[in-house]
Scaffold this motif. Structure first.
Motif, PDB file in Angstrom:
ATOM      1  N   LEU A 112       0.831  -1.201   0.000  1.00 16.90           N
ATOM      2  CA  LEU A 112       0.000   0.000   0.000  1.00 16.90           C
ATOM      3  C   LEU A 112       0.864   1.249   0.000  1.00 16.90           C
ATOM      4  CD1 LEU A 112      -2.705   1.551   0.282  1.00 16.90           C
ATOM      5  CD2 LEU A 112      -2.439   1.284   2.769  1.00 16.90           C
ATOM      6  N   THR A 113       1.843   1.300   0.882  1.00 15.53           N
ATOM      7  CA  THR A 113       2.707   2.475   0.970  1.00 15.53           C
ATOM      8  C   THR A 113       3.432   2.716  -0.348  1.00 15.53           C
ATOM      9  OG1 THR A 113       2.955   2.165   3.349  1.00 15.53           O
ATOM     10  CG2 THR A 113       4.608   3.527   2.262  1.00 15.53           C
ATOM     11  N   SER A 114       3.927   1.645  -0.950  1.00 14.49           N
ATOM     12  CA  SER A 114       4.599   1.764  -2.238  1.00 14.49           C
ATOM     13  C   SER A 114       3.646   2.268  -3.317  1.00 14.49           C
ATOM     14  CB  SER A 114       5.175   0.407  -2.646  1.00 14.49           C
ATOM     15  OG  SER A 114       5.742   0.464  -3.929  1.00 14.49           O
ATOM     16  N   ASN A 115       2.456   1.701  -3.366  1.00 12.21           N
ATOM     17  CA  ASN A 115       1.483   2.119  -4.376  1.00 12.21           C
ATOM     18  C   ASN A 115       1.012   3.550  -4.171  1.00 12.21           C
ATOM     19  OD1 ASN A 115       1.318  -0.159  -6.099  1.00 12.21           O
ATOM     20  ND2 ASN A 115       0.215  -1.255  -4.493  1.00 12.21           N
ATOM     21  N   LEU A 116       0.903   3.967  -2.924  1.00 13.50           N
ATOM     22  CA  LEU A 116       0.535   5.362  -2.659  1.00 13.50           C
ATOM     23  C   LEU A 116       1.638   6.307  -3.135  1.00 13.50           C
ATOM     24  CD1 LEU A 116      -1.010   5.036   0.916  1.00 13.50           C
ATOM     25  CD2 LEU A 116      -2.242   5.485  -1.222  1.00 13.50           C
ATOM     26  N   THR A 117       2.874   5.930  -2.862  1.00 12.89           N
ATOM     27  CA  THR A 117       4.009   6.757  -3.280  1.00 12.89           C
ATOM     28  C   THR A 117       4.050   6.880  -4.809  1.00 12.89           C
ATOM     29  OG1 THR A 117       5.249   6.099  -1.321  1.00 12.89           O
ATOM     30  CG2 THR A 117       6.517   7.001  -3.142  1.00 12.89           C
ATOM     31  N   LEU A 118       3.704   5.786  -5.493  1.00 11.06           N
ATOM     32  CA  LEU A 118       3.665   5.788  -6.958  1.00 11.06           C
ATOM     33  C   LEU A 118       2.382   6.408  -7.510  1.00 11.06           C
ATOM     34  CD1 LEU A 118       5.027   2.181  -7.556  1.00 11.06           C
ATOM     35  CD2 LEU A 118       6.250   4.347  -7.938  1.00 11.06           C
ATOM     36  N   GLN A 119       1.478   6.784  -6.617  1.00 12.68           N
ATOM     37  CA  GLN A 119       0.174   7.353  -6.959  1.00 12.68           C
ATOM     38  C   GLN A 119      -0.637   6.420  -7.859  1.00 12.68           C
ATOM     39  OE1 GLN A 119       0.427  11.458  -8.177  1.00 12.68           O
ATOM     40  NE2 GLN A 119       1.633  12.022  -6.389  1.00 12.68           N
ATOM     41  N   GLU A 127      -9.989   2.716  11.058  1.00  7.22           N
ATOM     42  CA  GLU A 127     -10.318   4.110  10.771  1.00  7.22           C
ATOM     43  C   GLU A 127      -9.258   4.753   9.882  1.00  7.22           C
ATOM     44  OE1 GLU A 127     -10.729   5.711  14.725  1.00  7.22           O
ATOM     45  OE2 GLU A 127     -12.884   5.274  14.780  1.00  7.22           O
ATOM     46  N   LEU A 128      -7.992   4.426  10.139  1.00  8.02           N
ATOM     47  CA  LEU A 128      -6.916   4.974   9.310  1.00  8.02           C
ATOM     48  C   LEU A 128      -7.009   4.457   7.880  1.00  8.02           C
ATOM     49  CD1 LEU A 128      -3.996   4.771  11.892  1.00  8.02           C
ATOM     50  CD2 LEU A 128      -5.021   6.866  10.957  1.00  8.02           C
ATOM     51  N   VAL A 129      -7.331   3.191   7.714  1.00  7.37           N
ATOM     52  CA  VAL A 129      -7.497   2.638   6.368  1.00  7.37           C
ATOM     53  C   VAL A 129      -8.664   3.331   5.660  1.00  7.37           C
ATOM     54  CG1 VAL A 129      -8.098   0.568   5.044  1.00  7.37           C
ATOM     55  CG2 VAL A 129      -6.409   0.424   6.877  1.00  7.37           C
ATOM     56  N   ALA A 130      -9.748   3.570   6.377  1.00  4.15           N
ATOM     57  CA  ALA A 130     -10.886   4.280   5.782  1.00  4.15           C
ATOM     58  C   ALA A 130     -10.481   5.686   5.344  1.00  4.15           C
ATOM     59  CB  ALA A 130     -12.054   4.328   6.764  1.00  4.15           C
ATOM     60  N   ALA A 131      -9.670   6.347   6.166  1.00  6.13           N
ATOM     61  CA  ALA A 131      -9.181   7.692   5.812  1.00  6.13           C
ATOM     62  C   ALA A 131      -8.294   7.625   4.562  1.00  6.13           C
ATOM     63  CB  ALA A 131      -8.423   8.304   6.980  1.00  6.13           C
ATOM     64  N   ILE A 132      -7.473   6.594   4.477  1.00  9.18           N
ATOM     65  CA  ILE A 132      -6.628   6.412   3.295  1.00  9.18           C
ATOM     66  C   ILE A 132      -7.511   6.225   2.058  1.00  9.18           C
ATOM     67  CG2 ILE A 132      -5.019   4.821   2.165  1.00  9.18           C
ATOM     68  CD1 ILE A 132      -3.779   4.394   5.014  1.00  9.18           C
ATOM     69  N   GLN A 133      -8.536   5.411   2.182  1.00  6.48           N
ATOM     70  CA  GLN A 133      -9.446   5.187   1.051  1.00  6.48           C
ATOM     71  C   GLN A 133     -10.098   6.493   0.603  1.00  6.48           C
ATOM     72  OE1 GLN A 133     -11.578   2.051   3.139  1.00  6.48           O
ATOM     73  NE2 GLN A 133     -10.974   0.576   1.577  1.00  6.48           N
ATOM     74  N   GLN A 134     -10.466   7.343   1.560  1.00  6.79           N
ATOM     75  CA  GLN A 134     -11.087   8.621   1.217  1.00  6.79           C
ATOM     76  C   GLN A 134     -10.102   9.544   0.507  1.00  6.79           C
ATOM     77  OE1 GLN A 134     -12.553   9.955   5.007  1.00  6.79           O
ATOM     78  NE2 GLN A 134     -14.355   8.636   4.931  1.00  6.79           N
ATOM     79  N   ILE A 189      -7.478   8.606  -1.258  1.00  5.40           N
ATOM     80  CA  ILE A 189      -7.227   8.054  -2.599  1.00  5.40           C
ATOM     81  C   ILE A 189      -8.337   8.512  -3.550  1.00  5.40           C
ATOM     82  CG2 ILE A 189      -7.119   5.957  -3.992  1.00  5.40           C
ATOM     83  CD1 ILE A 189      -5.930   4.544  -1.480  1.00  5.40           C
ATOM     84  N   ALA A 190      -9.566   8.494  -3.063  1.00  4.19           N
ATOM     85  CA  ALA A 190     -10.721   8.855  -3.895  1.00  4.19           C
ATOM     86  C   ALA A 190     -10.625  10.283  -4.422  1.00  4.19           C
ATOM     87  CB  ALA A 190     -12.024   8.662  -3.117  1.00  4.19           C
ATOM     88  N   ILE A 191      -9.946  11.151  -3.691  1.00  5.05           N
ATOM     89  CA  ILE A 191      -9.808  12.544  -4.136  1.00  5.05           C
ATOM     90  C   ILE A 191      -8.390  12.829  -4.642  1.00  5.05           C
ATOM     91  CG2 ILE A 191     -11.709  13.409  -2.715  1.00  5.05           C
ATOM     92  CD1 ILE A 191      -9.573  14.471  -0.730  1.00  5.05           C
ATOM     93  N   ASN A 192      -7.631  11.756  -4.888  1.00  7.46           N
ATOM     94  CA  ASN A 192      -6.266  11.854  -5.416  1.00  7.46           C
ATOM     95  C   ASN A 192      -5.336  12.687  -4.538  1.00  7.46           C
ATOM     96  OD1 ASN A 192      -6.556  10.211  -7.756  1.00  7.46           O
ATOM     97  ND2 ASN A 192      -7.698  11.883  -8.711  1.00  7.46           N
ATOM     98  N   ASP A 193      -5.530  12.622  -3.228  1.00  9.79           N
ATOM     99  CA  ASP A 193      -4.650  13.314  -2.277  1.00  9.79           C
ATOM    100  C   ASP A 193      -3.641  12.294  -1.742  1.00  9.79           C
ATOM    101  OD1 ASP A 193      -3.394  14.815  -0.360  1.00  9.79           O
ATOM    102  OD2 ASP A 193      -5.218  15.318   0.756  1.00  9.79           O
ATOM    103  N   GLY A 198      -0.491  12.619  -1.049  1.00 13.91           N
ATOM    104  CA  GLY A 198       0.390  13.107   0.018  1.00 13.91           C
ATOM    105  C   GLY A 198      -0.188  12.811   1.389  1.00 13.91           C
ATOM    106  N   THR A 199      -1.454  13.122   1.576  1.00 15.96           N
ATOM    107  CA  THR A 199      -2.123  12.838   2.845  1.00 15.96           C
ATOM    108  C   THR A 199      -2.251  11.334   3.058  1.00 15.96           C
ATOM    109  OG1 THR A 199      -3.328  14.930   2.739  1.00 15.96           O
ATOM    110  CG2 THR A 199      -4.228  13.230   4.189  1.00 15.96           C
ATOM    111  N   ALA A 200      -2.506  10.608   1.989  1.00 16.97           N
ATOM    112  CA  ALA A 200      -2.629   9.147   2.105  1.00 16.97           C
ATOM    113  C   ALA A 200      -1.318   8.528   2.578  1.00 16.97           C
ATOM    114  CB  ALA A 200      -3.061   8.546   0.769  1.00 16.97           C
ATOM    115  N   VAL A 201      -0.192   9.007   2.066  1.00 15.68           N
ATOM    116  CA  VAL A 201       1.118   8.494   2.490  1.00 15.68           C
ATOM    117  C   VAL A 201       1.346   8.804   3.973  1.00 15.68           C
ATOM    118  CG1 VAL A 201       3.624   8.795   2.217  1.00 15.68           C
ATOM    119  CG2 VAL A 201       2.174   8.510   0.195  1.00 15.68           C
ATOM    120  N   GLN A 202       0.997  10.010   4.395  1.00 19.92           N
ATOM    121  CA  GLN A 202       1.142  10.378   5.814  1.00 19.92           C
ATOM    122  C   GLN A 202       0.256   9.496   6.695  1.00 19.92           C
ATOM    123  OE1 GLN A 202       0.207  14.554   5.917  1.00 19.92           O
ATOM    124  NE2 GLN A 202       2.177  15.169   5.039  1.00 19.92           N
TER     125      GLN A 202
END
Length: 126
Positions: free
Chosen positions: A40-47, A88-95, A97-101, A103-107
Motif C-alpha cells: 500500500l505504501t509503495s502504491n501510494l508513493t507511486l500514486q 479508521e486509518l485505512v478508511a481515511a486512506i481510502q477517502q 485516494i478517492a480525491i487523489n490526495d 500526500g495525505t494518504a502516504v502520511q
C-alpha cells in the motif's frame, strides 16, 4: 447412504466457498498484513490509485479480523482499540485516494504503521 454422502460433500464444498474462518491471528496472517501495508505504501508513493485501493480493501478486512480476534480474546481492550484505530486509518486512506490526495494518504499510511508497531509492542511474542 450414497445420497447422504453426496449431500454432505456438497454442503461442505459450498461452505468452503464462503472463505476460511480464521481461528487465530497467527504469524503468517500478520506477515500478510505487514506485506500488504508495505505494498500500500509503495502504491501510494507511486500514486497508483487502483492498486492502492486493492491493498486498502484487503487491509480493511484484515483489521476487522484482528479487531474481532481481540474482542473474542477478552482482556485485550488495547488490541481492540488499536485494531479499530487501524480500520479508521485505512478508511481515511481510502477517502484520500478517492480525491487523489496521495500526500495525505502516504502520511496516514505512516501513522497506520506506527499504530501497528504500538500493537506489536503490546502483544507480539518474541
Amino acid at each position: 447412504m450414497f445420497k447422504t454422502i453426496i449431500v454432505t460433500s456438497l454442503f461442505f464444498g459450498l461452505a468452503s466457498l464462503a472463505g476460511p474462518a480464521r481461528a487465530e491471528v497467527d504469524e503468517d496472517f500478520m506477515q500478510t498484513v505487514e506485506d500488504t501495508h508495505k505494498s500500500l505504501t509503495s502504491n501510494l508513493t507511486l500514486q497508483n490509485a487502483e492498486s492502492s485501493n486493492t491493498d486498502a480493501n484487503l487491509l480493511a478486512g484484515y483489521f476487522a479480523e484482528i479487531e474481532e480476534f481481540f474482542v473474542k480474546k477478552g482482556d485485550a481492550q488495547d488490541g481492540v482499540d488499536l485494531a479499530h484505530k487501524s480500520r479508521e486509518l485505512v478508511a481515511a486512506i481510502q477517502q484520500t485516494i478517492a480525491i487523489n490526495d496521495f500526500g495525505t494518504a502516504v502520511q496516514t499510511s505512516a501513522e497506520l504503521g506506527r499504530t501497528c508497531k504500538a500493537c506489536h509492542k503490546l502483544y507480539h511474542d518474541d
